[in-house]
Design a protein around this motif. Structure first.
Motif, short mmCIF file in Angstrom:
data_model
loop_
_atom_site.label_atom_id
_atom_site.label_comp_id
_atom_site.label_asym_id
_atom_site.label_seq_id
_atom_site.Cartn_x
_atom_site.Cartn_y
_atom_site.Cartn_z
N PHE A 22 0.85 -1.32 -0.16
CA PHE A 22 0.00 0.08 -0.07
C PHE A 22 0.83 1.06 -0.08
N LEU A 23 1.75 1.02 0.75
CA LEU A 23 2.71 2.25 0.63
C LEU A 23 3.46 2.59 -0.69
N LYS A 24 3.87 1.50 -1.41
CA LYS A 24 4.49 1.70 -2.73
C LYS A 24 3.40 2.25 -3.70
N MET A 25 2.21 1.91 -3.45
CA MET A 25 1.07 2.49 -4.15
C MET A 25 1.16 3.99 -4.03
N ILE A 26 1.17 4.57 -2.92
CA ILE A 26 1.20 5.98 -2.53
C ILE A 26 2.47 6.40 -3.38
N LEU A 27 3.59 5.78 -3.13
CA LEU A 27 4.74 6.22 -3.65
C LEU A 27 4.82 6.38 -5.27
N GLU B 30 4.15 0.66 -7.34
CA GLU B 30 3.19 -0.27 -7.74
C GLU B 30 1.73 0.45 -7.97
N THR B 31 1.01 -0.11 -8.78
CA THR B 31 -0.45 0.25 -9.18
C THR B 31 -1.43 -0.98 -8.60
N ALA B 32 -2.70 -0.15 -8.30
CA ALA B 32 -3.83 -1.03 -7.90
C ALA B 32 -4.24 -1.93 -8.90
N THR B 33 -4.76 -3.30 -8.52
CA THR B 33 -5.16 -3.99 -9.74
C THR B 33 -6.71 -3.39 -9.77
N ASP B 34 -7.37 -3.29 -8.69
CA ASP B 34 -8.75 -2.94 -8.97
C ASP B 34 -8.94 -1.69 -8.09
N GLY B 35 -9.80 -0.86 -8.19
CA GLY B 35 -10.25 0.25 -7.46
C GLY B 35 -9.31 1.53 -8.00
N GLU B 36 -9.43 2.78 -7.33
CA GLU B 36 -8.65 3.84 -7.44
C GLU B 36 -7.90 4.34 -6.25
N LEU B 37 -6.98 4.89 -6.50
CA LEU B 37 -6.08 5.49 -5.42
C LEU B 37 -5.75 6.84 -5.84
N LEU B 38 -6.34 8.05 -5.15
CA LEU B 38 -6.48 9.28 -5.50
C LEU B 38 -5.59 10.20 -4.54
#
Length: 277
Positions: free
Chosen positions: A51-56, A59-67
């Motif tokens: 999850f931390l790497k997604m914010i950085l 890494e990207t999410a397979t599903d959903g949105e991180l805004l």
């Protein structure tokens, strides 16, 4: 006249992450306001660092949105997001001061990290000030091999903050440090969080550390389990708690989820002569 609701800085909308058939995260829904200090705890492999790497942005999410500010987080790191890992990411051939100046140089898209002329003079002044803030003002000319573990981590924090990020990501930054040094680092991070008005996300395996630091604690855990296919379901945020307002029974329950007590009866049953031979 109705007041317009302000938009959260970070919004996770039904986030899921999987690698092939292995599900790491699922159904993560959470909002974070600017200036919060979030600690992330959970058993090993439950997706905290992912999850931390997604914010950085690595890494990207397979599903959903991180805004971030209502827009999809870029799929690459940016100067608005700084990170500090447990392993020190410093350049061994550079002095403490040169390491921090180089971090500033990389922000300017310099391939080598070197700056020249007026830019270098300004960066040197900023780096010296930042190193003073993290307690390394006396060690500007030292090399990384001359530093203790705590000093190296202070250097890594200075490298992250020199680029003036809005978000500071800490991935188990104090796990390898002795308890006394960790206490000093806790005080430092809390001071920098307030002084620089940062939004902080910190992964830790230490539940006491998680409840001591910051303002909010997330527990990552799996809600659904399949004993025949342990990676069929991912973790989500099962607890989202304000720091300092947790009862002792709830603390023990979370601690047992993170560090489950071994079932001695099962261990004893498995210790048959056939299994021991």
């Amino acid at each position: 006249m109705s007041l317009q609701k302000t938009q959260s800085m970070i919004q996770a909308k039904n986030i899921g992450k999987r690698y092939g058939n292995d599900v790491i995260l699922e159904r993560v829904n959470v909002n974070v306001e600017e200036g919060e200090f979030i600690t992330l705890v959970g058993a090993s492999g439950c997706g905290k660092s992912t999850f931390l790497k997604m914010i950085l942005g690595i890494e990207t999410a397979t599903d959903g949105e991180l805004l971030l500010d209502g827009k999809t987080i870029p799929d690459e790191p940016g100067s608005d997001r700084g990170i500090v890992f447990q392993q020190y990411s410093v350049f061994p051939h550079m002095t403490v001061l040169e390491n921090v100046i180089a971090a500033k140089g990389f922000q300017k898209s310099s391939i080598t990290g070197y700056l020249f002329g007026k830019e270098r003079k300004v960066a040197k002044a900023e780096a010296s000030d930042m190193l003073e803030q993290v307690g390394l003002g006396h060690a500007l000319g030292r090399y990384p091999h001359e530093l203790s573990g705590g000093m190296k981590q202070r250097l890594a924090i200075a490298q992250a903050l020199i680029c003036k990020p809005r978000i500071l990501l800490l991935d188990e930054p104090f796990g390898a440090l002795d308890p006394g040094i960790r206490a000093d680092m806790h005080a430092l991070v809390l001071d920098l969080w307030r002084k620089h008005k940062l939004t902080v996300f910190m992964v830790t395996h230490d539940l006491k550390e998680g409840f001591y630091l910051g303002s909010r604690l997330w527990v990552f855990d799996k809600v659904r389990h399949d004993p025949h296919s342990p990676n069929a379901y991912g973790a989500s945020i099962t607890y989202d708690l304000p720091v300092g307002q947790t009862s002792a029974p709830l603390y023990e329950e979370i601690d047992n989820r993170i560090r489950p007590i071994p079932d001695i009866s099962i261990d004893a049953q498995s210790a048959t002569p056939e299994n021991l031979s």
